[in-house]
Design a protein around this motif. Structure first.
Motif, mmCIF file in Angstrom:
data_model
loop_
_atom_site.group_PDB
_atom_site.id
_atom_site.type_symbol
_atom_site.label_atom_id
_atom_site.label_comp_id
_atom_site.label_asym_id
_atom_site.label_seq_id
_atom_site.Cartn_x
_atom_site.Cartn_y
_atom_site.Cartn_z
ATOM 1 N N PRO A 163 -2.066 5.090 -5.909
ATOM 2 C CA PRO A 163 -3.445 4.682 -5.953
ATOM 3 C C PRO A 163 -3.986 4.001 -7.327
ATOM 4 O O PRO A 163 -4.766 3.235 -7.320
ATOM 5 N N THR A 164 -3.406 4.618 -8.250
ATOM 6 C CA THR A 164 -3.748 4.271 -9.825
ATOM 7 C C THR A 164 -3.315 2.839 -9.742
ATOM 8 O O THR A 164 -3.725 2.148 -10.908
ATOM 9 N N LEU A 165 -2.502 1.970 -9.220
ATOM 10 C CA LEU A 165 -1.959 0.954 -9.453
ATOM 11 C C LEU A 165 -2.289 0.004 -8.391
ATOM 12 O O LEU A 165 -2.215 -1.528 -8.547
ATOM 13 N N TYR A 166 -3.515 0.320 -7.487
ATOM 14 C CA TYR A 166 -4.264 -0.552 -6.526
ATOM 15 C C TYR A 166 -4.893 -1.372 -7.166
ATOM 16 O O TYR A 166 -4.851 -2.768 -6.700
ATOM 17 N N GLU A 167 -5.721 -1.189 -8.134
ATOM 18 C CA GLU A 167 -6.526 -2.199 -8.996
ATOM 19 C C GLU A 167 -5.515 -3.153 -9.786
ATOM 20 O O GLU A 167 -5.938 -4.393 -9.793
ATOM 21 N N THR A 168 -4.317 -2.770 -10.197
ATOM 22 C CA THR A 168 -3.492 -3.635 -10.894
ATOM 23 C C THR A 168 -2.992 -4.650 -9.886
ATOM 24 O O THR A 168 -2.942 -5.829 -10.121
ATOM 25 N N TYR A 212 -4.345 -5.893 -7.333
ATOM 26 C CA TYR A 212 -5.303 -6.635 -7.049
ATOM 27 C C TYR A 212 -5.605 -7.638 -7.981
ATOM 28 O O TYR A 212 -5.773 -8.952 -7.762
ATOM 29 N N ALA A 213 -5.818 -7.205 -9.092
ATOM 30 C CA ALA A 213 -5.851 -8.153 -10.232
ATOM 31 C C ALA A 213 -4.565 -9.004 -10.617
ATOM 32 O O ALA A 213 -5.024 -10.295 -10.942
ATOM 33 N N MET A 214 -3.426 -8.700 -10.374
ATOM 34 C CA MET A 214 -2.416 -9.641 -10.479
ATOM 35 C C MET A 214 -2.572 -10.629 -9.211
ATOM 36 O O MET A 214 -2.209 -11.793 -9.810
ATOM 37 N N ALA A 215 -2.961 -10.381 -8.229
ATOM 38 C CA ALA A 215 -3.056 -11.206 -7.097
ATOM 39 C C ALA A 215 -4.056 -12.352 -7.441
ATOM 40 O O ALA A 215 -4.076 -13.714 -7.189
ATOM 41 N N VAL A 216 -5.121 -11.798 -8.055
ATOM 42 C CA VAL A 216 -6.489 -12.713 -8.443
ATOM 43 C C VAL A 216 -6.068 -13.836 -9.682
ATOM 44 O O VAL A 216 -6.251 -14.764 -9.437
ATOM 45 N N GLU A 217 -5.167 -13.159 -10.482
ATOM 46 C CA GLU A 217 -4.707 -13.943 -11.542
ATOM 47 C C GLU A 217 -3.689 -15.128 -11.077
ATOM 48 O O GLU A 217 -4.002 -16.201 -11.418
ATOM 49 N N VAL A 218 -2.897 -15.060 -10.013
ATOM 50 C CA VAL A 218 -2.218 -15.897 -9.526
ATOM 51 C C VAL A 218 -2.996 -17.099 -8.745
ATOM 52 O O VAL A 218 -2.855 -18.043 -8.824
ATOM 53 N N ALA A 219 -4.014 -16.283 -7.884
ATOM 54 C CA ALA A 219 -4.876 -17.254 -7.233
ATOM 55 C C ALA A 219 -5.598 -18.110 -8.344
ATOM 56 O O ALA A 219 -5.784 -19.197 -7.803
ATOM 57 N N ALA A 220 -6.014 -17.692 -9.458
ATOM 58 C CA ALA A 220 -6.668 -18.525 -10.453
ATOM 59 C C ALA A 220 -5.695 -19.411 -11.014
ATOM 60 O O ALA A 220 -6.197 -20.268 -11.715
ATOM 61 N N ALA A 258 0.942 -1.217 0.043
ATOM 62 C CA ALA A 258 -0.011 0.087 -0.055
ATOM 63 C C ALA A 258 0.855 1.219 -0.164
ATOM 64 O O ALA A 258 0.435 2.257 -0.712
ATOM 65 N N ALA A 259 1.944 1.228 0.791
ATOM 66 C CA ALA A 259 2.788 2.361 0.859
ATOM 67 C C ALA A 259 3.726 2.608 -0.476
ATOM 68 O O ALA A 259 3.991 3.705 -0.690
ATOM 69 N N LEU A 271 -6.342 -7.687 1.464
ATOM 70 C CA LEU A 271 -5.618 -6.647 0.155
ATOM 71 C C LEU A 271 -6.534 -5.800 -0.085
ATOM 72 O O LEU A 271 -6.165 -4.544 -0.355
ATOM 73 N N ARG A 272 -7.789 -6.249 -0.712
ATOM 74 C CA ARG A 272 -8.605 -5.059 -1.242
ATOM 75 C C ARG A 272 -9.197 -4.146 0.092
ATOM 76 O O ARG A 272 -9.198 -3.116 -0.265
ATOM 77 N N ASP A 273 -9.260 -4.667 1.272
ATOM 78 C CA ASP A 273 -9.634 -3.873 2.348
ATOM 79 C C ASP A 273 -8.510 -2.895 2.494
ATOM 80 O O ASP A 273 -8.466 -1.658 2.738
ATOM 81 N N ARG A 274 -6.858 -3.328 2.371
ATOM 82 C CA ARG A 274 -5.887 -2.350 2.695
ATOM 83 C C ARG A 274 -5.684 -1.239 1.671
ATOM 84 O O ARG A 274 -5.373 -0.219 1.950
ATOM 85 N N LEU A 275 -6.139 -1.886 0.429
ATOM 86 C CA LEU A 275 -6.192 -0.818 -0.775
ATOM 87 C C LEU A 275 -7.430 -0.113 -0.955
ATOM 88 O O LEU A 275 -7.416 0.884 -1.616
ATOM 89 N N GLY A 276 -8.235 -0.291 -0.048
ATOM 90 C CA GLY A 276 -9.729 0.486 -0.137
ATOM 91 C C GLY A 276 -10.158 0.309 -1.227
ATOM 92 O O GLY A 276 -10.908 1.229 -1.790
ATOM 93 N N LEU A 277 -10.591 -0.620 -2.183
ATOM 94 C CA LEU A 277 -10.989 -1.001 -3.298
ATOM 95 C C LEU A 277 -12.379 -1.171 -3.141
ATOM 96 O O LEU A 277 -13.051 -1.732 -2.207
ATOM 97 N N GLU A 278 -13.154 -0.482 -4.231
ATOM 98 C CA GLU A 278 -14.568 -0.615 -4.097
ATOM 99 C C GLU A 278 -14.956 -1.970 -4.466
ATOM 100 O O GLU A 278 -14.725 -2.666 -5.376
ATOM 101 N N LYS A 279 -16.188 -2.407 -3.879
ATOM 102 C CA LYS A 279 -16.709 -3.610 -4.061
ATOM 103 C C LYS A 279 -17.021 -3.969 -5.772
ATOM 104 O O LYS A 279 -16.784 -5.132 -6.006
ATOM 105 N N LEU A 280 -17.614 -3.125 -6.488
ATOM 106 C CA LEU A 280 -17.869 -3.295 -8.021
ATOM 107 C C LEU A 280 -16.644 -3.475 -8.480
ATOM 108 O O LEU A 280 -16.600 -4.346 -9.713
#
Length: 140
Positions: free
Chosen positions: A84-89, A91-99, A79-80, A115-124
């Protein structure tokens, strides 16, 4: 909370997100490691990253994870270190590895939530990222 949180280059922080995803269930599969390598090799965000640094970056993340508060420390570094423009990126990379191994363990789901809580990502946004990964990894 620490008065100063360690930061790393943004490439490293993205790799930390992927390596941590792979490590949280105590089983880093070949498919997950291959997925991380493919992401680093092919995504535009890594165009200026020295591919030779991937192993040492992954080891640095693993060392941080071994600390008493390792997972929190890694989440703080991610997070540090990222704008913020790369927070979604991240998360998306982590999801790809999980999948990557076509099966997501409970530990992996918990890490994604943290991760999504720490980065403050929106649910949608989170739902869209996860749905896209399911579509890309569907087998039937």
């Amino acid at each position: 909370m620490n008065e100063s949180i360690r930061t790393v280059p943004h490439h490293d922080a993205l790799i930390y997100a992927m390596v941590t995803m792979s490590a949280v269930d105590s089983t880093m599969t070949d498919r997950e490691m291959k997925k991380i390598g493919n992401i680093v090799q092919n995504l535009p965000i890594f165009a200026s990253f020295d591919q030779e640094e991937l192993i040492s970056t992954a080891k640095a993340c693993a060392e941080l994870l071994q600390a008493d508060d390792g997972l929190d420390a890694v989440l703080n570094v991610i997070a540090a270190s990222l704008p913020p423009t790369l927070y979604e990126t991240a998360y998306a990379m982590a999801v790809e590895v999980a999948a990557a191994d076509l099966h997501v363990e409970q530990e992996e789901l918990r890490f994604l939530q943290r991760l999504r809580d720490r980065l403050g990502l929106e649910k949608l946004i989170v739902a869209a990222i996860e749905r896209g990964a399911r579509a890309r990894h569907a087998t039937r």
